[in-house]
Design a protein around this motif. Structure first.
Motif, PDB file in Angstrom:
ATOM      1  N   HIS A  78     -12.351 -63.709 -82.426  1.00  0.00           N
ATOM      2  CA  HIS A  78     -13.041 -62.426 -82.561  1.00  0.00           C
ATOM      3  C   HIS A  78     -13.912 -62.405 -83.817  1.00  0.00           C
ATOM      4  O   HIS A  78     -15.055 -61.922 -83.776  1.00  0.00           O
ATOM      5  CB  HIS A  78     -12.012 -61.298 -82.613  1.00  0.00           C
ATOM      6  N   GLU A  79     -13.411 -62.921 -84.921  1.00  0.00           N
ATOM      7  CA  GLU A  79     -14.175 -62.929 -86.164  1.00  0.00           C
ATOM      8  C   GLU A  79     -15.451 -63.746 -86.017  1.00  0.00           C
ATOM      9  O   GLU A  79     -16.536 -63.314 -86.429  1.00  0.00           O
ATOM     10  CB  GLU A  79     -13.314 -63.503 -87.303  1.00  0.00           C
ATOM     11  N   VAL A  80     -15.336 -64.919 -85.431  1.00  0.00           N
ATOM     12  CA  VAL A  80     -16.489 -65.807 -85.298  1.00  0.00           C
ATOM     13  C   VAL A  80     -17.520 -65.223 -84.342  1.00  0.00           C
ATOM     14  O   VAL A  80     -18.730 -65.204 -84.629  1.00  0.00           O
ATOM     15  CB  VAL A  80     -16.031 -67.202 -84.830  1.00  0.00           C
ATOM     16  N   LEU A  81     -17.081 -64.726 -83.195  1.00  0.00           N
ATOM     17  CA  LEU A  81     -18.020 -64.192 -82.208  1.00  0.00           C
ATOM     18  C   LEU A  81     -18.664 -62.897 -82.686  1.00  0.00           C
ATOM     19  O   LEU A  81     -19.826 -62.615 -82.367  1.00  0.00           O
ATOM     20  CB  LEU A  81     -17.313 -63.984 -80.874  1.00  0.00           C
ATOM     21  N   THR A  82     -17.939 -62.108 -83.454  1.00  0.00           N
ATOM     22  CA  THR A  82     -18.529 -60.903 -84.035  1.00  0.00           C
ATOM     23  C   THR A  82     -19.622 -61.265 -85.021  1.00  0.00           C
ATOM     24  O   THR A  82     -20.667 -60.599 -85.092  1.00  0.00           O
ATOM     25  CB  THR A  82     -17.445 -60.050 -84.723  1.00  0.00           C
ATOM     26  N   LEU A  83     -19.408 -62.332 -85.780  1.00  0.00           N
ATOM     27  CA  LEU A  83     -20.434 -62.799 -86.720  1.00  0.00           C
ATOM     28  C   LEU A  83     -21.679 -63.261 -85.972  1.00  0.00           C
ATOM     29  O   LEU A  83     -22.816 -62.983 -86.391  1.00  0.00           O
ATOM     30  CB  LEU A  83     -19.864 -63.933 -87.571  1.00  0.00           C
ATOM     31  N   LEU A  84     -21.489 -63.942 -84.843  1.00  0.00           N
ATOM     32  CA  LEU A  84     -22.637 -64.367 -84.037  1.00  0.00           C
ATOM     33  C   LEU A  84     -23.343 -63.155 -83.426  1.00  0.00           C
ATOM     34  O   LEU A  84     -24.581 -63.117 -83.348  1.00  0.00           O
ATOM     35  CB  LEU A  84     -22.175 -65.317 -82.937  1.00  0.00           C
ATOM     36  N   GLN A  85     -22.586 -62.166 -82.979  1.00  0.00           N
ATOM     37  CA  GLN A  85     -23.201 -60.940 -82.460  1.00  0.00           C
ATOM     38  C   GLN A  85     -24.072 -60.277 -83.516  1.00  0.00           C
ATOM     39  O   GLN A  85     -25.183 -59.817 -83.234  1.00  0.00           O
ATOM     40  CB  GLN A  85     -22.122 -59.956 -82.010  1.00  0.00           C
ATOM     41  N   GLU A  86     -23.575 -60.231 -84.729  1.00  0.00           N
ATOM     42  CA  GLU A  86     -24.336 -59.617 -85.818  1.00  0.00           C
ATOM     43  C   GLU A  86     -25.628 -60.383 -86.071  1.00  0.00           C
ATOM     44  O   GLU A  86     -26.693 -59.783 -86.280  1.00  0.00           O
ATOM     45  CB  GLU A  86     -23.490 -59.577 -87.089  1.00  0.00           C
ATOM     46  N   ALA A  87     -25.542 -61.710 -86.044  1.00  0.00           N
ATOM     47  CA  ALA A  87     -26.741 -62.520 -86.262  1.00  0.00           C
ATOM     48  C   ALA A  87     -27.803 -62.235 -85.207  1.00  0.00           C
ATOM     49  O   ALA A  87     -29.002 -62.240 -85.500  1.00  0.00           O
ATOM     50  CB  ALA A  87     -26.377 -64.003 -86.264  1.00  0.00           C
ATOM     51  N   VAL A  88     -27.366 -61.964 -83.977  1.00  0.00           N
ATOM     52  CA  VAL A  88     -28.301 -61.705 -82.880  1.00  0.00           C
ATOM     53  C   VAL A  88     -28.811 -60.274 -82.911  1.00  0.00           C
ATOM     54  O   VAL A  88     -30.013 -60.017 -82.948  1.00  0.00           O
ATOM     55  CB  VAL A  88     -27.629 -62.005 -81.520  1.00  0.00           C
ATOM     56  N   HIS A  89     -27.895 -59.316 -82.900  1.00  0.00           N
ATOM     57  CA  HIS A  89     -28.280 -57.918 -82.698  1.00  0.00           C
ATOM     58  C   HIS A  89     -28.883 -57.282 -83.934  1.00  0.00           C
ATOM     59  O   HIS A  89     -29.719 -56.381 -83.821  1.00  0.00           O
ATOM     60  CB  HIS A  89     -27.050 -57.118 -82.250  1.00  0.00           C
ATOM     61  N   VAL A  90     -28.467 -57.725 -85.109  1.00  0.00           N
ATOM     62  CA  VAL A  90     -28.977 -57.120 -86.342  1.00  0.00           C
ATOM     63  C   VAL A  90     -30.161 -57.889 -86.900  1.00  0.00           C
ATOM     64  O   VAL A  90     -31.109 -57.303 -87.414  1.00  0.00           O
ATOM     65  CB  VAL A  90     -27.857 -57.020 -87.405  1.00  0.00           C
ATOM     66  N   HIS A  91     -30.147 -59.201 -86.751  1.00  0.00           N
ATOM     67  CA  HIS A  91     -31.139 -60.022 -87.434  1.00  0.00           C
ATOM     68  C   HIS A  91     -32.043 -60.818 -86.507  1.00  0.00           C
ATOM     69  O   HIS A  91     -32.827 -61.641 -86.964  1.00  0.00           O
ATOM     70  CB  HIS A  91     -30.434 -60.951 -88.424  1.00  0.00           C
ATOM     71  N   GLY A  92     -31.925 -60.598 -85.214  1.00  0.00           N
ATOM     72  CA  GLY A  92     -32.903 -61.141 -84.284  1.00  0.00           C
ATOM     73  C   GLY A  92     -32.816 -62.615 -84.001  1.00  0.00           C
ATOM     74  O   GLY A  92     -33.764 -63.192 -83.455  1.00  0.00           O
ATOM     75  N   LEU A  93     -31.703 -63.266 -84.333  1.00  0.00           N
ATOM     76  CA  LEU A  93     -31.547 -64.683 -84.015  1.00  0.00           C
ATOM     77  C   LEU A  93     -31.202 -64.850 -82.530  1.00  0.00           C
ATOM     78  O   LEU A  93     -30.885 -63.886 -81.838  1.00  0.00           O
ATOM     79  CB  LEU A  93     -30.468 -65.312 -84.890  1.00  0.00           C
ATOM     80  N   THR A  94     -31.254 -66.073 -82.063  1.00  0.00           N
ATOM     81  CA  THR A  94     -30.975 -66.380 -80.652  1.00  0.00           C
ATOM     82  C   THR A  94     -29.801 -67.353 -80.579  1.00  0.00           C
ATOM     83  O   THR A  94     -29.791 -68.362 -81.285  1.00  0.00           O
ATOM     84  CB  THR A  94     -32.203 -66.997 -79.965  1.00  0.00           C
ATOM     85  N   VAL A  95     -28.828 -67.040 -79.741  1.00  0.00           N
ATOM     86  CA  VAL A  95     -27.646 -67.892 -79.587  1.00  0.00           C
ATOM     87  C   VAL A  95     -27.468 -68.241 -78.114  1.00  0.00           C
ATOM     88  O   VAL A  95     -27.513 -67.358 -77.246  1.00  0.00           O
ATOM     89  CB  VAL A  95     -26.372 -67.196 -80.111  1.00  0.00           C
ATOM     90  N   VAL A  96     -27.292 -69.526 -77.839  1.00  0.00           N
ATOM     91  CA  VAL A  96     -26.932 -70.008 -76.505  1.00  0.00           C
ATOM     92  C   VAL A  96     -25.568 -70.685 -76.651  1.00  0.00           C
ATOM     93  O   VAL A  96     -25.440 -71.687 -77.355  1.00  0.00           O
ATOM     94  CB  VAL A  96     -27.965 -71.000 -75.949  1.00  0.00           C
ATOM     95  N   MET A  97     -24.561 -70.127 -76.000  1.00  0.00           N
ATOM     96  CA  MET A  97     -23.186 -70.585 -76.188  1.00  0.00           C
ATOM     97  C   MET A  97     -22.578 -71.057 -74.877  1.00  0.00           C
ATOM     98  O   MET A  97     -22.584 -70.337 -73.876  1.00  0.00           O
ATOM     99  CB  MET A  97     -22.338 -69.450 -76.763  1.00  0.00           C
ATOM    100  N   VAL A  98     -22.046 -72.263 -74.884  1.00  0.00           N
ATOM    101  CA  VAL A  98     -21.284 -72.798 -73.756  1.00  0.00           C
ATOM    102  C   VAL A  98     -19.812 -72.496 -73.985  1.00  0.00           C
ATOM    103  O   VAL A  98     -19.285 -72.723 -75.082  1.00  0.00           O
ATOM    104  CB  VAL A  98     -21.504 -74.319 -73.626  1.00  0.00           C
ATOM    105  N   THR A  99     -19.152 -71.952 -72.974  1.00  0.00           N
ATOM    106  CA  THR A  99     -17.737 -71.629 -73.122  1.00  0.00           C
ATOM    107  C   THR A  99     -17.045 -71.620 -71.769  1.00  0.00           C
ATOM    108  O   THR A  99     -17.649 -71.319 -70.737  1.00  0.00           O
ATOM    109  CB  THR A  99     -17.548 -70.261 -73.806  1.00  0.00           C
TER     110      THR A  99
END
Length: 316
Positions: free
Chosen positions: A190-211
């Motif tokens: 949860h901590e790691v994925l929340t950090l990635l969400q913040e990077a995308v939604h707040v700062h406009g980065l793009t994440v492609v994640m395989v899971t």
């Protein structure tokens, strides 16, 4: 709070585009098709999860999209740049400058400190290292007190946050994440994925994640489902939360079940086997009916409880 590096301004509005991408290993009768004509387009500032059964082509898709492997056919465009025709050294330089990577095993160098691991992509690219910027990114990732620690001194979640800070430092056009939470427990996930969400939604980065984890996929804005090397489903954005809702429901049921089990195993629910009684005495009828209504203790828990009570009795 994570922020995008200034070098990222003026990026393409399309973060990733694949056009009829196929990947075949081997030839003739032994040929294996890992990707079969995949076409997709992901906008900048999006969080996309790629999921599917084992052997569906998820990791191959990520490797081709990131320039780690060459497709047999088709085009790959990352952050507005076509990867076709580039040499291996050119692809390596492109990955260092324009993409970020997260892997299940963190890939931190054990002989380097947290700060040095984060700065490593800049050193490899021959770019000057901004120590203040490195510290800023680490503080934003919640690692302000771990800057000079070694990887072995960190938890798994902290090591993955170091990897995230390292990926973000260069202001990448796309961050490719291959099972980034596969080695973490649920809280760290949860901590790691929340950090990635913040990077995308707040700062406009793009994440492609395989899971392979539907709960992890639920953190994404959209989900691509692969099977036999093809995209077989692309649920709309609201469907990305279904896995989280199911997980929440399952967690609630587990919590209720555990609460009931704890109540069943409570010491007050059972008579004390070491309680002294008068010779020949027997429980009153009301006591018998009360004992009959009590739940049966599992054999292993019963033996453990009796051993504990015996030790207390001996100590007294």
């Amino acid at each position: 709070m994570l922020r995008r590096d200034d070098t990222s301004t003026g990026r393409s509005t399309e973060a990733l585009r694949l056009v009829s991408v196929s990947k075949t290993y081997g030839s003739g009768d032994t040929a294996v098709t890992a990707l079969d004509g995949v076409t997709l387009s992901l906008p900048a500032g999006s969080f996309t999860a790629v999921t599917g059964p084992s052997g569906s082509g998820k990791s191959t898709l990520l490797q081709c999209a990131a320039g780690l492997d060459r497709p047999t056919q088709g085009r790959v465009v990352v952050d507005g740049a076509d990867l076709a025709g580039r040499s291996e050294s050119e692809l390596a330089a492109f990955r260092r400058q324009r993409t970020g990577f997260l892997f299940q095993q963190f890939n931190l160098l054990p002989m380097l400190s947290v700060r040095e691991n984060v700065a490593l992509p800049l050193r490899l690219a021959g770019r000057p290292v901004d120590r203040a910027r490195c510290e800023e990114v680490l503080i934003q990732a919640g690692l302000g007190e771990r800057i000079d620690h070694m990887p072995a001194e960190l938890t798994g979640a902290e090591q993955q946050r170091v990897a995230i800070a390292r990926a973000l430092l260069t202001g990448p056009g796309v961050i490719f994440a291959d099972e980034p939470t596969g080695a973490l427990d649920s809280r760290s996930t949860h901590e790691v994925l929340t950090l990635l969400q913040e990077a995308v939604h707040v700062h406009g980065l793009t994440v492609v994640m395989v899971t392979d984890d539907p709960a992890a996929a639920s953190y994404a804005d959209s989900v691509l489902v692969l099977a036999d090397g093809r995209i077989v489903d692309e649920p709309p954005v609201p469907a990305a939360s279904i896995a989280a809702e199911r997980l929440t429901g399952r967690t609630s049921r587990n919590a209720n079940r555990n609460a009931n089990l704890s109540q069943d195993l409570a010491p007050s629910s059972y008579p004390n086997p070491y309680q002294r009684t008068s010779p020949g005495s027997s429980p009153r009828p009301s006591e018998k009916s009360q004992q009959a209504r009590q739940p049966q203790m599992p054999q292993q828990a019963k033996q453990t409880k009796q051993s504990q009570q015996l030790r207390h009795a001996q100590a007294a």
